[in-house]
Design a protein around this motif. Structure first.
Motif, PDB file in Angstrom:
ATOM      1  N   ALA A  60       0.840  -1.200   0.000  1.00 55.18           N
ATOM      2  CA  ALA A  60       0.000   0.000   0.000  1.00 55.18           C
ATOM      3  C   ALA A  60       0.873   1.246   0.000  1.00 55.18           C
ATOM      4  O   ALA A  60       1.911   1.295   0.663  1.00 55.18           O
ATOM      5  N   VAL A  61       0.438   2.238  -0.764  1.00 54.97           N
ATOM      6  CA  VAL A  61       1.081   3.553  -0.796  1.00 54.97           C
ATOM      7  C   VAL A  61       0.040   4.573  -0.359  1.00 54.97           C
ATOM      8  O   VAL A  61      -1.010   4.705  -0.994  1.00 54.97           O
ATOM      9  N   SER A  62       0.314   5.262   0.754  1.00 52.61           N
ATOM     10  CA  SER A  62      -0.639   6.231   1.306  1.00 52.61           C
ATOM     11  C   SER A  62      -0.215   7.636   0.926  1.00 52.61           C
ATOM     12  O   SER A  62       0.907   8.068   1.236  1.00 52.61           O
TER      13      SER A  62
ATOM     14  N   SER B 209      -4.493  11.974  -2.367  1.00 47.98           N
ATOM     15  CA  SER B 209      -4.448  12.517  -3.727  1.00 47.98           C
ATOM     16  C   SER B 209      -3.155  12.062  -4.401  1.00 47.98           C
ATOM     17  O   SER B 209      -2.105  12.685  -4.235  1.00 47.98           O
ATOM     18  N   PRO B 210      -3.182  10.972  -5.155  1.00 48.82           N
ATOM     19  CA  PRO B 210      -1.968  10.461  -5.805  1.00 48.82           C
ATOM     20  C   PRO B 210      -1.408  11.451  -6.821  1.00 48.82           C
ATOM     21  O   PRO B 210      -2.158  12.176  -7.494  1.00 48.82           O
ATOM     22  N   LEU B 211      -0.092  11.481  -6.932  1.00 44.89           N
ATOM     23  CA  LEU B 211       0.597  12.300  -7.920  1.00 44.89           C
ATOM     24  C   LEU B 211       1.253  11.392  -8.955  1.00 44.89           C
ATOM     25  O   LEU B 211       1.370  10.184  -8.763  1.00 44.89           O
ATOM     26  N   GLN B 212       1.684  11.994 -10.052  1.00 45.50           N
ATOM     27  CA  GLN B 212       2.413  11.246 -11.065  1.00 45.50           C
ATOM     28  C   GLN B 212       3.747  10.765 -10.486  1.00 45.50           C
ATOM     29  O   GLN B 212       4.453  11.512  -9.822  1.00 45.50           O
ATOM     30  N   CYS B 213       4.080   9.487 -10.717  1.00 46.20           N
ATOM     31  CA  CYS B 213       5.334   8.914 -10.211  1.00 46.20           C
ATOM     32  C   CYS B 213       6.293   8.687 -11.379  1.00 46.20           C
ATOM     33  O   CYS B 213       5.953   7.977 -12.332  1.00 46.20           O
ATOM     34  N   LEU B 214       7.481   9.274 -11.289  1.00 42.11           N
ATOM     35  CA  LEU B 214       8.549   9.011 -12.249  1.00 42.11           C
ATOM     36  C   LEU B 214       9.599   8.186 -11.524  1.00 42.11           C
ATOM     37  O   LEU B 214      10.194   8.651 -10.552  1.00 42.11           O
TER      38      LEU B 214
ATOM     39  N   LYS C 244     -11.410  17.674   1.898  1.00 48.40           N
ATOM     40  CA  LYS C 244     -11.432  16.228   2.095  1.00 48.40           C
ATOM     41  C   LYS C 244     -10.885  15.860   3.463  1.00 48.40           C
ATOM     42  O   LYS C 244     -11.362  14.910   4.096  1.00 48.40           O
ATOM     43  N   HIS C 245      -9.881  16.619   3.905  1.00 44.48           N
ATOM     44  CA  HIS C 245      -9.332  16.379   5.240  1.00 44.48           C
ATOM     45  C   HIS C 245     -10.406  16.607   6.297  1.00 44.48           C
ATOM     46  O   HIS C 245     -10.558  15.841   7.254  1.00 44.48           O
ATOM     47  N   THR C 246     -11.177  17.695   6.111  1.00 48.26           N
ATOM     48  CA  THR C 246     -12.271  17.979   7.040  1.00 48.26           C
ATOM     49  C   THR C 246     -13.371  16.930   6.939  1.00 48.26           C
ATOM     50  O   THR C 246     -13.942  16.499   7.944  1.00 48.26           O
TER      51      THR C 246
ATOM     52  N   GLY D 284      -8.776   9.055   5.288  1.00 47.15           N
ATOM     53  CA  GLY D 284     -10.070   8.627   4.755  1.00 47.15           C
ATOM     54  C   GLY D 284     -10.959   7.962   5.780  1.00 47.15           C
ATOM     55  O   GLY D 284     -12.078   7.553   5.459  1.00 47.15           O
ATOM     56  N   ASN D 285     -10.488   7.869   7.023  1.00 44.19           N
ATOM     57  CA  ASN D 285     -11.269   7.208   8.071  1.00 44.19           C
ATOM     58  C   ASN D 285     -11.602   8.155   9.223  1.00 44.19           C
ATOM     59  O   ASN D 285     -11.867   7.694  10.340  1.00 44.19           O
ATOM     60  N   GLY D 286     -11.554   9.436   8.985  1.00 43.91           N
ATOM     61  CA  GLY D 286     -11.811  10.395  10.054  1.00 43.91           C
ATOM     62  C   GLY D 286     -12.746  11.498   9.584  1.00 43.91           C
ATOM     63  O   GLY D 286     -13.659  11.286   8.788  1.00 43.91           O
ATOM     64  N   GLY D 287     -12.497  12.718  10.080  1.00 44.73           N
ATOM     65  CA  GLY D 287     -13.277  13.870   9.657  1.00 44.73           C
ATOM     66  C   GLY D 287     -14.733  13.815  10.076  1.00 44.73           C
ATOM     67  O   GLY D 287     -15.126  13.122  11.015  1.00 44.73           O
TER      68      GLY D 287
END
Length: 732
Positions: free
Chosen positions: A54-56, A61-66, A116-118, A124-127
């Motif tokens: 898993a990558v958190s 919000s995933p970014l482009q990975c080079l 999204k944080h709020t 993803g399991n709070g707020g």
């Protein structure tokens, strides 16, 4: 950027999840060849292909990975390398618009991330969603306590929600919202519940009538009492009438035709007149009567079966109000009559000239229906009583729930207020996020259009070739291919293809430069300003010390770039097995006391027995290779498979290379049994590091390791080097 990486069940990561947490902008990962670094880079590149990894991401919000690793080299060092588009400098206004749009997109993305944080918390399991979930859970527990308190007295009122906290809480809140019956006292409710809930009975279905009109009508059919004979005005009619054997003649008619118009009994030949008279005797009227008899037989059979099915249906009903013995006796009499009548009708079909009289079933059916009617009167009375009880039960249940919710009025009102506030907040955040995502998509589409106006692959060629020339690589360079100038190829100074003749170091260097410029570009005309992270795995595996310095200098520029707020580069991972490259690329004169800076992390990947583990460090753990050897000795979780070679290298480095003292001189420092142990130590480390010794003679277990570690310490003592041993073994 990436906040945490978990690797498990892939390649050498088989000893439980290896986790890199609290990652920052710059992350250094050191590990020997085969320790699991490339696997780590592959997981970052494509985490979706590894089920147990898993990558958190920050804000999810995933970014482009080079990712630069050997996979990247194999995929991109081909005859045609895809061109790297970068922004040009021809139109300052467009470039400024691109910069402004990029800033707007970043601002919108930050707003989305904050909302999204709020809404959902960092993982993803709070707020607010978690707050609503916790509110509902606490409310359910409070309602459940109410259920337990009143269950003994009012269990029937709770039927349907007795086994679910959520369902009970939903029912309780629904009653709070809608129940407006008069409030009764608990004593009154308990008294009535003891009576109304005492004996719960169900409604009973009425017994069906036995249909008989159709079958009674068939019994009265005139054809059954009629002698069906042939035509009487033919010459043979008198003979048939006198003998009374028309049925016998009718049966023989078929044999007569089969026997070629010869009498089937006397075998005499007949003439045409006899055959004509015989056929004329059985005319159309005779045939119609036969058809009528057959129709009655079929109908009687069908109605009989229908009646029997109805009888069986009544007898299947377990009704206390049915006089079952009398009904069964009468039903059996009806079955007998129906069976006899079926036999009579069968005889009529076989002998049409015979008159038959059927057993009357009307009275028997009437008797059955009378028995059922008497039972139905009692069933109707029973159902009327039940209907009244049902009405009273429903009324009592409603009053019980009214009492229950009134008892918990204040908590219910507090829950309603809190839930309304949270659901409104969640709805507002969800709507706001959707609106911002639409805005970001619109701006991104506009950004791509602007990028296409000012992008080109040629600046990258020029930059790489300039860098190659400045570093003395003048016998090969990049050039654009002739396919719309959207691809690169590696050529010699004379223009010939150079890809197959490059050395391993040259190949690695040019692919790294290609990757380095890809970080600021894109292989398409858009996406150049997309936020991204960069992973660099062993970029100097085959490079000499001069290029090592060049590569480390270029990577250090990425560290500076990642600190710029407006930069598209958001995170860098550097993985290597080369101690000298690691020391060079990780060197930072501003790092005080060896402690890591607030934007960096340090990790070591190592093999423990036969699986990979990852260890985090508060400072740069890599000093020199000699220090690394001592670190392995200090580690309580040291590998029993490699400790042999570690001890040998320390002894060789310190005593043989630096101290100019061979092993025999060291062994001579010991006497008696200690000398034998010391000799065994030197034999063991050399054997274990250079040969595959047989476990039959020496089992490498923890006891063996500890014994020789003790002798290893004594070597420093007898050579008067204990101070060095103590210094190197001191906790770091």
């Amino acid at each position: 950027m990436i906040e945490q990486i978990s690797i498990d069940g892939v390649a050498s990561y088989t000893g439980g999840a290896a986790v890199l947490s609290e990652l920052r902008s710059v992350n250094f990962i050191f590990g020997a060849n085969g320790s699991g670094k490339t696997t780590l880079s592959r997981v970052i590149a494509k985490p979706e292909t590894y089920a147990n990894c898993a990558v958190s991401w920050a804000g999810r919000s995933p970014l482009q990975c080079l990712v630069y690793n050997r996979d990247f080299i194999e995929e991109n060092f081909t005859a045609r390398m895809r061109g790297i588009f970068t922004l040009g400098h021809e139109d300052a206004a467009v470039l400024q618009a691109i910069e402004d749009l990029k800033k707007d997109i970043d601002d919108v993305s930050n707003t989305i991330r904050a909302r999204k944080h709020t809404l959902e918390g960092p993982d993803g399991n709070g707020g607010k969603r978690k707050e609503l979930h916790d509110l509902n859970t606490n409310f359910q527990e409070a309602c459940w306590k109410t259920k337990l308190k009143h269950e003994d007295k009012f269990r029937e009122a709770f039927r349907g929600v007795l086994n679910s906290r959520a369902n009970f809480a939903d029912r309780m809140f629904a009653e709070f919202e809608s129940n407006s019956v008069d409030l009764k006292s608990q004593d009154d409710l308990e008294t009535r519940a003891a009576t109304i809930f005492a004996d719960v009975k169900l409604r009973q279905d009425r017994l069906p009538d036995i249909p008989g009109s159709e079958i009674v009508a068939l019994e009265a059919a005139a054809i059954l009492d009629k002698r069906v004979v042939g035509k009487e005005d033919v010459s043979i009619a008198d003979m048939i009438k006198r003998l009374g054997n028309s049925d016998w003649v009718k049966q023989g008619l078929g044999y007569f035709h089969q026997n070629g118009d010869c009498c089937p009994f006397c075998q005499q030949t007949t003439d045409d007149a006899f055959r004509h008279d015989l056929e004329a005797y059985f005319d159309e009227t005779y045939q119609r009567d036969l058809d009528a008899i057959a129709g009655i037989a079929t109908a009687y059979d069908e109605h009989s079966k229908s009646i029997i099915r109805q009888l069986d249906a009544v007898l299947l009903v377990q009704s206390e109000y049915l006089d079952r013995p009398l009904f069964e006796q009468t039903a059996e009499a009806l079955r007998t009559k129906l069976s006899l009548n079926a036999q009579h009708i069968g005889r009529k079909r076989a002998e049409p000239s015979v008159k038959i009289i059927l057993e009357g079933v009307a009275a028997t059916i009437d008797t059955l229906n009378a028995i059922a009617a008497e039972a139905n009167q009692k069933i109707d009375a029973h159902n009327a009583l039940i209907d009244n009880i049902v009405s009273e039960r429903e009324k009592l249940i409603s009053e019980i729930w009214r009492y229950i919710v009134d008892e918990a009025k204040l908590p219910l009102e507090a829950y309603k207020t809190a839930r309304l506030a949270l659901t409104n907040a969640i709805s507002g955040l969800t709507t706001g996020i959707a609106a911002k995502e639409r805005e970001r998509n619109e701006k991104s589409a506009r950004l791509q259009e602007l990028e296409r106006q000012v992008t080109s692959v040629q600046p990258t060629v020029n930059a790489i070739n300039s860098l190659l020339d400045s570093f003395g690589f003048r016998n090969f360079k990049l050039a654009t291919a002739h396919e719309g100038d959207r691809f690169y190829t590696v050529i010699r100074s004379d223009g010939s293809e150079a890809r197959e003749t490059l050395s391993e170091g040259e190949k690695t260097f040019i692919v790294f430069l290609y990757f380095y410029y890809l970080i600021s570009g894109s292989v398409s005309e858009s996406g150049i300003t997309t936020n991204r992270i960069v992973v660099i795995d062993d970029p100097v595996s085959s490079l000499d010390s001069d290029i090592l310095f060049i590569v480390s200098s270029l990577i250090k520029k990425l560290f500076a770039k990642v600190q710029e707020p407006a930069s598209t580069l958001k995170q860098v991972f550097v993985l290597t097995h080369n101690i000298y490259f690691h020391k060079e690329v990780a060197f930072d004169p501003k790092r005080s006391g060896g402690e890591r800076r607030n934007f960096e992390t340090f990790w070591v990947v190592r093999k423990k027995d036969d699986y990979s583990v990852i260890e985090g460090h508060l400072h740069n753990p890599i000093r020199t290779s000699y220090e690394m050897l001592w670190q392995e000795v200090r580690n309580e979780n040291r590998s029993m498979l490699t400790i042999q070679n570690t001890l040998r290298r320390i002894l060789e480095n310190y005593f043989t290379i630096l101290g100019n003292m061979d092993k025999d001189k060291i062994i001579d420092k010991f006497v008696g049994q200690d000398q034998q142990i010391c000799n065994s130590l030197f034999s063991w480390v050399n054997d274990g590091s250079h040969n595959a010794y047989e476990d039959l003679y020496l089992a490498c277990d923890s006891t063996t390791v500890e014994r020789f570690l003790a002798v290893f310490k004594q070597v420093f003592a007898v050579t008067e080097q204990s101070a060095h041993y103590d210094m190197m073994m001191a906790p770091r």
